[in-house]
Every structure is written in structure tokens, then in C-alpha cells.
Motif scaffolding. Structure first.
Motif, PDB file in Angstrom:
ATOM      1  N   TYR A 168      34.380  10.296  27.226  1.00  0.00           N
ATOM      2  CA  TYR A 168      35.091  10.709  26.410  1.00  0.00           C
ATOM      3  C   TYR A 168      35.557   9.601  25.238  1.00  0.00           C
ATOM      4  CZ  TYR A 168      35.207   5.445  28.246  1.00  0.00           C
ATOM      5  OH  TYR A 168      34.683   3.935  27.941  1.00  0.00           O
ATOM      6  N   MET A 169      36.534   9.613  24.527  1.00  0.00           N
ATOM      7  CA  MET A 169      37.012   9.412  23.681  1.00  0.00           C
ATOM      8  C   MET A 169      38.690   9.373  22.726  1.00  0.00           C
ATOM      9  SD  MET A 169      36.344  11.549  19.479  1.00  0.00           S
ATOM     10  CE  MET A 169      38.219  13.018  19.707  1.00  0.00           C
ATOM     11  N   LEU A 227      38.674   1.035  39.050  1.00  0.00           N
ATOM     12  CA  LEU A 227      37.670   2.056  38.523  1.00  0.00           C
ATOM     13  C   LEU A 227      39.190   3.826  38.032  1.00  0.00           C
ATOM     14  CD1 LEU A 227      35.761   2.744  41.399  1.00  0.00           C
ATOM     15  CD2 LEU A 227      35.170   1.739  39.425  1.00  0.00           C
ATOM     16  N   CYS A 228      38.648   4.185  37.286  1.00  0.00           N
ATOM     17  CA  CYS A 228      39.183   4.787  36.456  1.00  0.00           C
ATOM     18  C   CYS A 228      39.569   6.649  37.503  1.00  0.00           C
ATOM     19  CB  CYS A 228      38.964   5.680  35.152  1.00  0.00           C
ATOM     20  SG  CYS A 228      37.123   6.307  35.201  1.00  0.00           S
ATOM     21  N   GLY A 250      29.400   3.687  30.268  1.00  0.00           N
ATOM     22  CA  GLY A 250      30.613   2.775  28.868  1.00  0.00           C
ATOM     23  C   GLY A 250      29.735   2.994  28.132  1.00  0.00           C
ATOM     24  N   GLN A 251      28.694   3.325  28.073  1.00  0.00           N
ATOM     25  CA  GLN A 251      27.884   3.096  26.753  1.00  0.00           C
ATOM     26  C   GLN A 251      28.567   3.422  25.747  1.00  0.00           C
ATOM     27  OE1 GLN A 251      23.542   4.336  26.995  1.00  0.00           O
ATOM     28  NE2 GLN A 251      23.781   3.894  24.448  1.00  0.00           N
ATOM     29  N   TYR A 252      28.677   2.342  24.218  1.00  0.00           N
ATOM     30  CA  TYR A 252      29.237   3.402  23.247  1.00  0.00           C
ATOM     31  C   TYR A 252      27.841   3.719  22.981  1.00  0.00           C
ATOM     32  CZ  TYR A 252      31.145   3.294  18.213  1.00  0.00           C
ATOM     33  OH  TYR A 252      31.485   4.191  16.614  1.00  0.00           O
ATOM     34  N   LEU A 253      28.564   5.422  22.281  1.00  0.00           N
ATOM     35  CA  LEU A 253      27.873   6.609  21.152  1.00  0.00           C
ATOM     36  C   LEU A 253      27.500   6.951  19.784  1.00  0.00           C
ATOM     37  CD1 LEU A 253      27.966   9.109  24.628  1.00  0.00           C
ATOM     38  CD2 LEU A 253      26.248   7.650  24.000  1.00  0.00           C
ATOM     39  N   THR A 277      32.807   1.668  35.939  1.00  0.00           N
ATOM     40  CA  THR A 277      31.660   1.836  36.036  1.00  0.00           C
ATOM     41  C   THR A 277      31.706   2.171  34.138  1.00  0.00           C
ATOM     42  OG1 THR A 277      31.678   2.486  37.967  1.00  0.00           O
ATOM     43  CG2 THR A 277      31.146   3.852  36.232  1.00  0.00           C
ATOM     44  N   CYS A 278      33.113   3.202  33.646  1.00  0.00           N
ATOM     45  CA  CYS A 278      32.968   3.393  32.020  1.00  0.00           C
ATOM     46  C   CYS A 278      33.281   3.167  31.353  1.00  0.00           C
ATOM     47  CB  CYS A 278      33.257   5.321  32.530  1.00  0.00           C
ATOM     48  SG  CYS A 278      35.119   5.354  32.622  1.00  0.00           S
TER      49      CYS A 278
END
Length: 128
Positions: free
Chosen positions: A52-53, A106-107, A65-68, A32-33
């Protein structure tokens, strides 16, 4: 999620191999993320909630999970540090159903969110 002792008999004997195959399919990341397994991540708060970082300062959306982008540690609104441990979720909540299409890596955060309604229904039934 750890397998509860009372449910252990409901899992097939080859569960370790099934779990390994699902983790491999997922690239050892949450499906998912996209949080990588066995890494320490920073969970965001405030302006950085639902992100999250990683330790390289890359920031991701905790929903998709998109890179920001990148962020300095000092600019990231930290909720807490957490170790990612991938678990295997049964989409139908039936441990005996180990078909690959019924399983997701999943986490902890995503697994708890996925199971939220199931847990609430179980808790309500227990209270009755």
C-alpha cells in the motif's frame, strides 16, 4: 468490523474504553500491516500487489508493514483507493473475552484475512 446488532449484548458496557486502549497500544496503526487509522491509502495490484502507498508516496508491505521505499504515483500499479478504519479483532472470536492479549487493532483487510477461516466455517455450518 461493525458489531452486528444480534451480538451487541455480548460486548461489555465499557467497550468504547477498551477499544480506545487497544488503539492507543497500537499507536493508532494496524498491528499487522502498520497502516495508519483514518487515512486514505492506495492498495497495489500487479507488480505492487500486497503493498500500500500513503499520500506522501511511501510504500509499505501489506503483510508486515515493512517500509519498502518511495514510488511515484504514476509508477504505482493501483488496485484501488481505500480509507483505513481500524477495527478490534478478538483472536479467539469470542466477544466476551476482552483481555488485552486477546485483542488486536487491525485494518479491514487484515481483520478479514485473520477471520477468513472462521467466516468459512460459519458459512459452511449455515449451509448445513
Amino acid at each position: 468490523m461493525p458489531i452486528k446488532p444480534e451480538n451487541k449484548a455480548r460486548y461489555p458496557k465499557d467497550w468504547a474504553q477498551i477499544r480506545a486502549a487497544i488503539l492507543e497500544r497500537a499507536g493508532n496503526k494496524c498491528e499487522t500491516c502498520k497502516a495508519p487509522n483514518r487515512t486514505r491509502i492506495a492498495r497495489g495490484a500487479g507488480k505492487d500487489v500486497d503493498t500500500y502507498m500513503l499520500d506522501n508516496a511511501d510504500v509499505y508491505c501489506a503483510e508486515s508493514g515493512q517500509y519498502l521505499g518511495r514510488c511515484r504515483d504514476s509508477d504505482y500499479d493501483l488496485l484501488r483507493m481505500t480509507d483505513v478504519v481500524l477495527t478490534i479483532a478478538h483472536l479467539d472470536h469470542v466477544p466476551e473475552n476482552c483481555a488485552p492479549e486477546n485483542l488486536l487493532a487491525l485494518c479491514q483487510r487484515c481483520h478479514l484475512r485473520y477471520d477468513q477461516h472462521h467466516h468459512q466455517a460459519n458459512a459452511q455450518a449455515t449451509r448445513k
